[in-house]
Design an enzyme around this catalytic site. Structure first.
Site, PDB file in Angstrom:
ATOM      1  N   GLY A  57       0.832  -1.204   0.000  1.00 44.84           N
ATOM      2  CA  GLY A  57       0.000   0.000   0.000  1.00 44.84           C
ATOM      3  C   GLY A  57       0.856   1.239   0.000  1.00 44.84           C
ATOM      4  O   GLY A  57       2.049   1.171   0.308  1.00 44.84           O
ATOM      5  N   CYS A  84       5.384  -6.086   1.677  1.00 40.94           N
ATOM      6  CA  CYS A  84       5.765  -4.683   1.554  1.00 40.94           C
ATOM      7  C   CYS A  84       5.139  -3.842   2.670  1.00 40.94           C
ATOM      8  O   CYS A  84       5.502  -4.003   3.827  1.00 40.94           O
ATOM      9  CB  CYS A  84       5.395  -4.188   0.159  1.00 40.94           C
ATOM     10  SG  CYS A  84       6.323  -2.738  -0.303  1.00 40.94           S
ATOM     11  N   TYR A  85       4.167  -2.987   2.367  1.00 44.28           N
ATOM     12  CA  TYR A  85       3.506  -2.244   3.451  1.00 44.28           C
ATOM     13  C   TYR A  85       2.946  -3.218   4.484  1.00 44.28           C
ATOM     14  O   TYR A  85       3.004  -2.967   5.692  1.00 44.28           O
ATOM     15  CB  TYR A  85       2.388  -1.364   2.879  1.00 44.28           C
ATOM     16  CG  TYR A  85       1.616  -0.606   3.952  1.00 44.28           C
ATOM     17  CD1 TYR A  85       2.106   0.576   4.485  1.00 44.28           C
ATOM     18  CD2 TYR A  85       0.402  -1.092   4.440  1.00 44.28           C
ATOM     19  CE1 TYR A  85       1.421   1.251   5.481  1.00 44.28           C
ATOM     20  CE2 TYR A  85      -0.296  -0.427   5.426  1.00 44.28           C
ATOM     21  CZ  TYR A  85       0.219   0.751   5.948  1.00 44.28           C
ATOM     22  OH  TYR A  85      -0.471   1.413   6.932  1.00 44.28           O
ATOM     23  N   HIS A 175       7.473  -7.828  -3.671  1.00 39.08           N
ATOM     24  CA  HIS A 175       6.163  -8.259  -4.183  1.00 39.08           C
ATOM     25  C   HIS A 175       6.297  -9.598  -4.904  1.00 39.08           C
ATOM     26  O   HIS A 175       6.667  -9.631  -6.076  1.00 39.08           O
ATOM     27  CB  HIS A 175       5.610  -7.210  -5.155  1.00 39.08           C
ATOM     28  CG  HIS A 175       5.154  -5.972  -4.470  1.00 39.08           C
ATOM     29  ND1 HIS A 175       3.890  -5.835  -3.950  1.00 39.08           N
ATOM     30  CD2 HIS A 175       5.806  -4.820  -4.199  1.00 39.08           C
ATOM     31  CE1 HIS A 175       3.772  -4.655  -3.389  1.00 39.08           C
ATOM     32  NE2 HIS A 175       4.923  -4.012  -3.520  1.00 39.08           N
ATOM     33  N   GLU A 177       3.983 -11.372  -6.062  1.00 36.70           N
ATOM     34  CA  GLU A 177       2.885 -11.596  -7.006  1.00 36.70           C
ATOM     35  C   GLU A 177       3.160 -11.051  -8.396  1.00 36.70           C
ATOM     36  O   GLU A 177       2.452 -11.383  -9.343  1.00 36.70           O
ATOM     37  CB  GLU A 177       1.567 -10.990  -6.481  1.00 36.70           C
ATOM     38  CG  GLU A 177       1.571  -9.483  -6.261  1.00 36.70           C
ATOM     39  CD  GLU A 177       2.190  -9.091  -4.928  1.00 36.70           C
ATOM     40  OE1 GLU A 177       2.754  -9.975  -4.257  1.00 36.70           O
ATOM     41  OE2 GLU A 177       2.124  -7.918  -4.560  1.00 36.70           O
ATOM     42  N   SER A 228     -26.195 -11.484 -25.183  1.00 35.13           N
ATOM     43  CA  SER A 228     -25.609 -10.758 -26.316  1.00 35.13           C
ATOM     44  C   SER A 228     -24.818 -11.709 -27.210  1.00 35.13           C
ATOM     45  O   SER A 228     -24.477 -11.354 -28.333  1.00 35.13           O
ATOM     46  CB  SER A 228     -24.668  -9.672 -25.794  1.00 35.13           C
ATOM     47  OG  SER A 228     -23.523 -10.279 -25.213  1.00 35.13           O
ATOM     48  N   GLY A 229     -24.505 -12.890 -26.682  1.00 33.03           N
ATOM     49  CA  GLY A 229     -23.648 -13.799 -27.439  1.00 33.03           C
ATOM     50  C   GLY A 229     -22.187 -13.645 -27.042  1.00 33.03           C
ATOM     51  O   GLY A 229     -21.342 -14.402 -27.478  1.00 33.03           O
ATOM     52  N   GLY A 230     -21.886 -12.659 -26.186  1.00 29.26           N
ATOM     53  CA  GLY A 230     -20.532 -12.509 -25.647  1.00 29.26           C
ATOM     54  C   GLY A 230     -20.286 -13.585 -24.592  1.00 29.26           C
ATOM     55  O   GLY A 230     -21.218 -14.283 -24.177  1.00 29.26           O
ATOM     56  N   VAL A 231     -19.025 -13.697 -24.169  1.00 30.55           N
ATOM     57  CA  VAL A 231     -18.663 -14.790 -23.257  1.00 30.55           C
ATOM     58  C   VAL A 231     -19.434 -14.719 -21.939  1.00 30.55           C
ATOM     59  O   VAL A 231     -20.010 -15.715 -21.483  1.00 30.55           O
ATOM     60  CB  VAL A 231     -17.150 -14.751 -22.924  1.00 30.55           C
ATOM     61  CG1 VAL A 231     -16.766 -15.914 -22.049  1.00 30.55           C
ATOM     62  CG2 VAL A 231     -16.342 -14.773 -24.190  1.00 30.55           C
ATOM     63  N   ASP A 232     -19.484 -13.525 -21.326  1.00 31.15           N
ATOM     64  CA  ASP A 232     -20.082 -13.433 -19.985  1.00 31.15           C
ATOM     65  C   ASP A 232     -21.568 -13.766 -20.010  1.00 31.15           C
ATOM     66  O   ASP A 232     -22.063 -14.534 -19.183  1.00 31.15           O
ATOM     67  CB  ASP A 232     -19.870 -12.035 -19.390  1.00 31.15           C
ATOM     68  CG  ASP A 232     -18.394 -11.669 -19.340  1.00 31.15           C
ATOM     69  OD1 ASP A 232     -17.569 -12.589 -19.436  1.00 31.15           O
ATOM     70  OD2 ASP A 232     -18.083 -10.473 -19.216  1.00 31.15           O
ATOM     71  N   SER A 234     -23.202 -15.409 -22.300  1.00 33.56           N
ATOM     72  CA  SER A 234     -23.430 -16.789 -22.753  1.00 33.56           C
ATOM     73  C   SER A 234     -23.222 -17.774 -21.609  1.00 33.56           C
ATOM     74  O   SER A 234     -24.023 -18.683 -21.403  1.00 33.56           O
ATOM     75  CB  SER A 234     -22.477 -17.153 -23.893  1.00 33.56           C
ATOM     76  OG  SER A 234     -22.710 -16.320 -24.995  1.00 33.56           O
ATOM     77  N   LYS A 374     -12.182 -13.187 -15.464  1.00 32.87           N
ATOM     78  CA  LYS A 374     -12.544 -13.479 -16.852  1.00 32.87           C
ATOM     79  C   LYS A 374     -12.056 -14.863 -17.322  1.00 32.87           C
ATOM     80  O   LYS A 374     -12.811 -15.609 -17.955  1.00 32.87           O
ATOM     81  CB  LYS A 374     -11.946 -12.392 -17.754  1.00 32.87           C
ATOM     82  CG  LYS A 374     -12.384 -12.463 -19.184  1.00 32.87           C
ATOM     83  CD  LYS A 374     -13.705 -11.769 -19.363  1.00 32.87           C
ATOM     84  CE  LYS A 374     -14.106 -11.648 -20.797  1.00 32.87           C
ATOM     85  NZ  LYS A 374     -15.358 -10.882 -20.919  1.00 32.87           N
TER      86      LYS A 374
END
Ligand code: XMP
Length: 518
Positions: A57, A84-85, A175, A177, A228-232, A234, A374
Site C-alpha cells: 500500500g 511490503c507495506y 512483491h 505476485e 448478447s452472445g458474448g462470453v459473460d 453466454s 474473466k
C-alpha cells in the site's frame, strides 16, 4: 456463499493487490480481497479464513492513523503473509520498528540471498544461489518483532524475508505476485500448502456449487437474461439453464448492428442446441430508423443505449412471473478496493449492463459469475460444454457496428462493413492468429477514394483494419502483422467486397487512440 477453504487478502491500497488474487486462484485457492476498513473483528469471525495476506500500500506506517488490520487477526491461529507495506504493518503491530527510508528506498529489480536455515516457505527458491524479486518501498523495517528471524536479505533490505515460524507469520519486503519476481508462483504455492489448502477451487466443483446456489436463490420464480452472445452473458445463460431449465427466458436484442451471421449463430446455438427459451427481438428497423442522419458518436451511443433498455423492458415485461434479472457481472467489477490515493474512501465499481432496469421493473438480480475472473469464466464455459469458438471470441461492443462506421450510418455501409469484416476475420483465423489478438475488426471510413480496377475507374469507400493486443482493454498496442499478411488481406477485401477500393491498417496504440473508432 462458497463452501471452499477461504483465504482473505486485506487490501491496503497496492496497485497490484488483484495480482495476488490471480496467483492464488491459479493455484486453485479460493480468495477474496477486502479493503482494510471493512475487516472488523466480526468480519474475521464470519469469514473464517484459513490464511490471511496483507497487501502492499502507498501509506507509511509511521504516520498517525495509517491503515491497520484489527488486532484480532493475529489471534486467529492461521498463517499470515505481509507484503511490503503489509510487512511493515506486521512488524510494527508485533513490536518491531519501521523507519523512514532516507537513502534506503529501493525500487525495481533486486536480488535476495538466503540467510540461516531453509524454511518451507522458500522450498524451490535459491537454487541458483539468489532469487530475483521486485522491490518497491520507501520506508524500511529497522528492527524485526520478537519471535521473528531473518531468512533472506538483499543489499537494500536486510530484512527481505522474515518469519515467526511458531506462529506461521511471514513478512516480506518485496512483491512476490508480480511478473518481475519470476519464482513468485512457487512462493505462493509454498505458503498455501503450509496453510493447509488442498487446491479445492476447481471449475467442476464451482459449477455444481453455483447451480445449487442459483436453485436456492430463485426457487420456482422465473428469470430473465439479456443475451448478447458474448462470453459473460453466454456462460451466465448456460449456467442458469442447467440450474433452472425452463424457468429461464433469454432476450437477444438484435439492433441491426451485428456482424455477419451473428444473430443466426446466436439464436441457433441457444435455441436449437441448448433448447433454451429465447426471444429474438428483431428491432433493426427501430434502431436504424432512429439512427438515420445521426453522425455524432455520443448521440449514436446514447440513442442505442436508450433504445436498448426500452426494447429489453418491452420484451421482459411480457414474460409472466419474472422476478429475477440475470447479469454476467464479474469479480473485478465488484471488488471494493482501497483508492490509490490511500485515503479512507472506498471505490466501488458497480456494473449494470441494463442500467437501472432491475429497480424500475422490480426485479432482483442473479449474478452467478460475481466471484470469477474473466479467464475463470472461460474455464466455466468450457466446463459447461460451450464450444471453444464462443468461449474465445473477441469482445464486441454493445453499440456494435455503429461505432465502427464513423459518421452517418447507412444500410449500404453496414452491408459493406459486414462483408469486409468477415473476410478480415477469416484471414486472421486462417493464419492462426485469432487467439493472439485481443480484438480485430474493420471500420468503414467516411471517405471515398479513387481507384482503378480492370480498365475502369472506381470511386468507393476506404476501410481501416484494426487489431490490438491487450490484457484488459484499458491499454492496447497494435498487432504487428507481417506485410505479407496485410497485403494478402487488402487484396482479398478489394476483390471480394464490392464498395471498397482502399484498405489501410490502423497502427495507433491506446492511449492515445481508443480501440474502437468512435
Ligand atoms: P475503447 O474503444 O474505449 O474500448 O478503447 C475498450 C473496449 O471496450 C469495448 N467497448 C464497449 N463495450 N459497450 C461495450 O459493451 C460499449 O459501449 C463499448 N465501447 C467500447 C471495446 O470494444 C473494447 O474492447
Amino acid at each position: 456463499m462458497t463452501q471452499h477453504d477461504r483465504l482473505l487478502i486485506i487490501d491496503f491500497g497496492s496497485q497490484v493487490t488483484q495480482l495476488i488474487a490471480r496467483r492464488l486462484r491459479e493455484l486453485n485457492v479460493y480468495c477474496e480481497i477486502h479493503p482494510y476498513q471493512n475487516v472488523t473483528d466480526a468480519f474475521l469471525e464470519d469469514f473464517a479464513p484459513k490464511a490471511v495476506i496483507f497487501s502492499g500500500g502507498p501509506a507509511s506506517v509511521i504516520d498517525e492513523n495509517s491503515p491497520r488490520p484489527p488486532r484480532s487477526v493475529y489471534d486467529l491461529g492461521v498463517p499470515i503473509l505481509g507484503i511490503c507495506y503489509g510487512q511493515q504493518v506486521m512488524m510494527q503491530d508485533l513490536g518491531g520498528k519501521v523507519e523512514r527510508g532516507h537513502g534506503t528506498a529501493e525500487f525495481g529489480r533486486a536480488y535476495v540471498a538466503p540467510k540461516g536455515s531453509q524454511i518451507e516457505l522458500l522450498f524451490g527458491w535459491f537454487l541458483d544461489g539468489r532469487e530475483q524479486v521486485w522491490m518497491s518501498h520507501g520506508d524500511h523495517v529497522s528492527a524485526i518483532a520478537p519471535g521473528f528471524e531473518v531468512f533472506a536479505t538483499s543489499p537494500g533490505a536486510p530484512f527481505a524475508i522474515t518469519a515467526d515460524l511458531d506462529r506461521r507469520f511471514f513478512a516480506v519486503q518485496f512483491h512476490p505476485e508480480v511478473h518481475h519476481t519470476p519464482n513468485g508462483k512457487t512462493f505462493y504455492e509454498n505458503f498455501v500448502r503450509l496453510a493447509g489448502f488442498t487446491g479445492d477451487w476447481t471449475m467442476g466443483a464451482y459449477k455444481e456449487e453455483a447451480i445449487r446456489a442459483i436453485r436456492e436463490q430463485v426457487g420456482d420464480a422465473h428469470v430473465i437474461c439479456g443475451l448478447s452472445g458474448g462470453v459473460d452473458s453466454s456462460v451466465t445463460a448456460v449456467l442458469l439453464h442447467e440450474a433452472i431449465g425452463d424457468q429461464l427466458t433469454c432476450v437477444f436484442v438484435d439492433h441491426g448492428l451485428l456482424r455477419q451471421n451473428e444473430a443466426e449463430d446466436v439464436v441457433r446455438m441457444f435455441r436449437d442446441h441448448y433448447n433454451m427459451k429465447l426471444i429474438h427481438a428483431d428491432e433493426a428497423e427501430l434502431f436504424l430508423g432512429e439512427l438515420d442522419g445521426v453522425s455524432d458518436p455520443e448521440t449514436k451511443r446514447k440513442t442505442i443505449g436508450r433504445l436498448f433498455i426500452d426494447v429489453f423492458q418491452k420484451y421482459a415485461s411480457e414474460i409472466e412471473g419474472a422476478a429475477f434479472l440475470a447479469q454476467g457481472t464479474l469479480y473485478p467489477d465488484v471488488i471494493e478496493s482501497v483508492s490509490f490515493a490511500g485515503g479512507p474512501s472506498v471505490t466501488i465499481k458497480s456494473h449494470h449492463n441494463v442500467g437501472g432496469l432491475p429497480e424500475k421493473m422490480g426485479l432482483k438480480l442473479v449474478e452467478p459469475l460475481r466471484e470469477l475472473f474473466k479467464d475463470e469464466v472461460r474455464a466455466l464455459g468450457h466446463e459447461l460444454g460451450l464450444p471453444a469458438s464462443f468461449i474465445g471470441r473477441h469482445p464486441f461492443p454493445g453499440p456494435g457496428l455503429a461505432i465502427r462506421c464513423p459518421g452517418e450510418i447507412t444500410r449500404q455501409k453496414l452491408e459493406i462493413l459486414r462483408k469486409a469484416d468477415a473476410v478480415y476475420i477469416d484471414q486472421i483465423r486462417k493464419h492462426g492468429l485469432y487467439d493472439e489478438i485481443w480484438q480485430a475488426f474493420v471500420a468503414i471510413l467516411p471517405v471515398r477514394t479513387v481507384g482503378v480496377m480492370g480498365d475502369g475507374r472506381t470511386y468507393d469507400f476506404a476501410c481501416a483494419l484494426r487489431a490490438v493486443t491487450s490484457v484488459d482493454g484499458m491499454t492496447a498496442d497494435y498487432y504487428p502483422f507481417s506485410h505479407e499478411f496485410l497485403g494478402e488481406t487488402a487484396t482479398r477485401i478489394i476483390n471480394e467486397v464490392p464498395g471498397i477500393n482502399r484498405v489501410t491498417y490502423d497502427i495507433t496504440s491506446k492511449p492515445p487512440g481508443t480501440i474502437e473508432w468512435e
